[in-house]
Design a protein around this motif. Sequence first.
Motif, PDB file in Angstrom:
ATOM      1  N   GLY A 125       3.911   0.992  -2.873  1.00 17.99           N
ATOM      2  CA  GLY A 125       5.195   0.363  -3.122  1.00 17.99           C
ATOM      3  C   GLY A 125       6.228   0.504  -2.025  1.00 17.99           C
ATOM      4  N   MET A 126       5.807   0.755  -0.780  1.00 25.26           N
ATOM      5  CA  MET A 126       6.734   0.780   0.352  1.00 25.26           C
ATOM      6  C   MET A 126       6.743  -0.583   1.032  1.00 25.26           C
ATOM      7  SD  MET A 126       8.278   3.682   0.532  1.00 25.26           S
ATOM      8  CE  MET A 126       9.049   3.388   2.129  1.00 25.26           C
ATOM      9  N   LEU A 127       7.938  -1.174   1.189  1.00 21.83           N
ATOM     10  CA  LEU A 127       8.092  -2.405   1.952  1.00 21.83           C
ATOM     11  C   LEU A 127       8.372  -2.035   3.396  1.00 21.83           C
ATOM     12  CD1 LEU A 127       9.011  -3.177  -1.080  1.00 21.83           C
ATOM     13  CD2 LEU A 127      10.025  -5.170   0.018  1.00 21.83           C
ATOM     14  N   ILE A 128       7.597  -2.617   4.316  1.00 25.17           N
ATOM     15  CA  ILE A 128       7.732  -2.272   5.724  1.00 25.17           C
ATOM     16  C   ILE A 128       7.834  -3.551   6.547  1.00 25.17           C
ATOM     17  CG2 ILE A 128       6.757  -1.002   7.665  1.00 25.17           C
ATOM     18  CD1 ILE A 128       5.071   0.576   5.663  1.00 25.17           C
ATOM     19  N   CYS A 129       8.802  -3.568   7.464  1.00 25.06           N
ATOM     20  CA  CYS A 129       8.960  -4.662   8.422  1.00 25.06           C
ATOM     21  C   CYS A 129       8.635  -4.123   9.810  1.00 25.06           C
ATOM     22  CB  CYS A 129      10.389  -5.206   8.372  1.00 25.06           C
ATOM     23  SG  CYS A 129      10.758  -6.435   9.646  1.00 25.06           S
ATOM     24  N   PHE A 130       7.598  -4.685  10.442  1.00 23.52           N
ATOM     25  CA  PHE A 130       7.176  -4.282  11.772  1.00 23.52           C
ATOM     26  C   PHE A 130       7.660  -5.301  12.812  1.00 23.52           C
ATOM     27  CE2 PHE A 130       3.892  -2.916   8.796  1.00 23.52           C
ATOM     28  CZ  PHE A 130       3.608  -1.606   9.162  1.00 23.52           C
ATOM     29  N   ILE A 137       8.509   0.043  13.614  1.00 24.50           N
ATOM     30  CA  ILE A 137       9.009  -0.242  12.267  1.00 24.50           C
ATOM     31  C   ILE A 137      10.506  -0.504  12.330  1.00 24.50           C
ATOM     32  CG2 ILE A 137       9.356   0.709   9.962  1.00 24.50           C
ATOM     33  CD1 ILE A 137       6.696   2.182  10.281  1.00 24.50           C
ATOM     34  N   LEU A 138      10.905  -1.700  11.892  1.00 22.24           N
ATOM     35  CA  LEU A 138      12.311  -2.114  11.964  1.00 22.24           C
ATOM     36  C   LEU A 138      13.090  -1.657  10.739  1.00 22.24           C
ATOM     37  CD1 LEU A 138      11.759  -5.713  13.386  1.00 22.24           C
ATOM     38  CD2 LEU A 138      12.307  -3.618  14.646  1.00 22.24           C
TER      39      LEU A 138
END
Length: 401
Positions: A125-130, A137-138
């Motif tokens: 359940g971690m949302l990650i923007c690369f 990781i932004l």
Amino acid sequence: MKQLIILIMIAFSLHLSAQNVVQWRGDRTGVYKETGLLKSWGDKGPDLLWHFDGLGEGHSSVAVSSGKLYITGMTDTTGYLYVLDTKGNLLNKKEYGTEWNTSYNGTRGTITPDDGRLYLVTGTGMLICFNESDLSILWKKSMRHDFGGEPPKYGVNESLLIVGDKLIFTPGGKVHNIVALNKKTGELSWSSKAMGDISSYCCPIYIADQPKRQIATITGHHVVGIDISNGDMLWSFPFTNRFFEHPNTPVYDNGMLFCTSSYGVGSIMLQLKDGGQNVEKVWSSVELDSRTGHFLKIGDYLYGSGDYGKGSWYCIDWKTGDIKYKDNQLATGAVIAADGMLYCYSNKGDMALVKATPEKFDMVSMFKITMGTEQHWAHPVIHNGVLYVRHGDALMAYKVR
């Protein structure tokens, strides 16, 4: 004239760019816009171009952007994002944190590429923007800590949807059931309670051809339509089973929305009314109970597998729900399509090439996927004449043009 030529060139380049980005099930429909593909294979299947071993555990599919392949896998309990070139060479690898390791271990959701960024929600359940260029990781958000949601029994299995500047996610719960985040910052744009249901493994879709542009998805107890502009719930329709599990992405075309699930609920066809502000049921079928393989639409027909455990493949009349054929030559599995053919990947490891015709399940070729580990659950991908098949820790590339 010069300005017109420049505009045409820009439009053409944008069109090519869109074609070269592949997200979940291509463009979420499962129908790939490839042509000139083989209409039959040899006994051993199409030529194997390469294979990459060592992805770790997982069921996520390949995403494509800027001529690179993106896929995730878990080693021990840690998730990694892999970047490959189209010849199978590893270009980069990024550790991003703990992945799902309590039931059917491994990665789930497929990467969503968009505008120089890569978006992922992990099984935990971690949302990650690369950043696509270097995998830095932004931003990150937590389903549990930021939105009060909890991963369902088998982990989060959602491939994130991007619409304009909005990222759509379903944390579930009474406070933030469905949310839109600013895709660049991760900040909350709007929140929709949407009946307060739990998240149910479904990947949402965007409906843009109604006066009320909206997100359609399936939560624990309902199919819902959410106003893309503000998160208001436009409509809901009861749709549940004893486990509140609905992994199949809805299929939409011209005001009609098809939803399918398992454990007794089957399938329904809804028609959007009043400019997308209401729906009514057109037909339903308890028999069509696809668990994870999805259906897709070609012409006036739906194709896919249902009747879970009995290995039935179906062709269904889109408008009426009438069964055109039911066939059990192949075990139940996932389906994609391209160039008038179905690519049916069974949960027994068979990859079959089938004509997309309502007359019969016309299987012209089949071969076994022998490399890889664990379940045959990852959905195949077709890009630039290559069929990508992920089986656990192995990714295979087959020449199908």
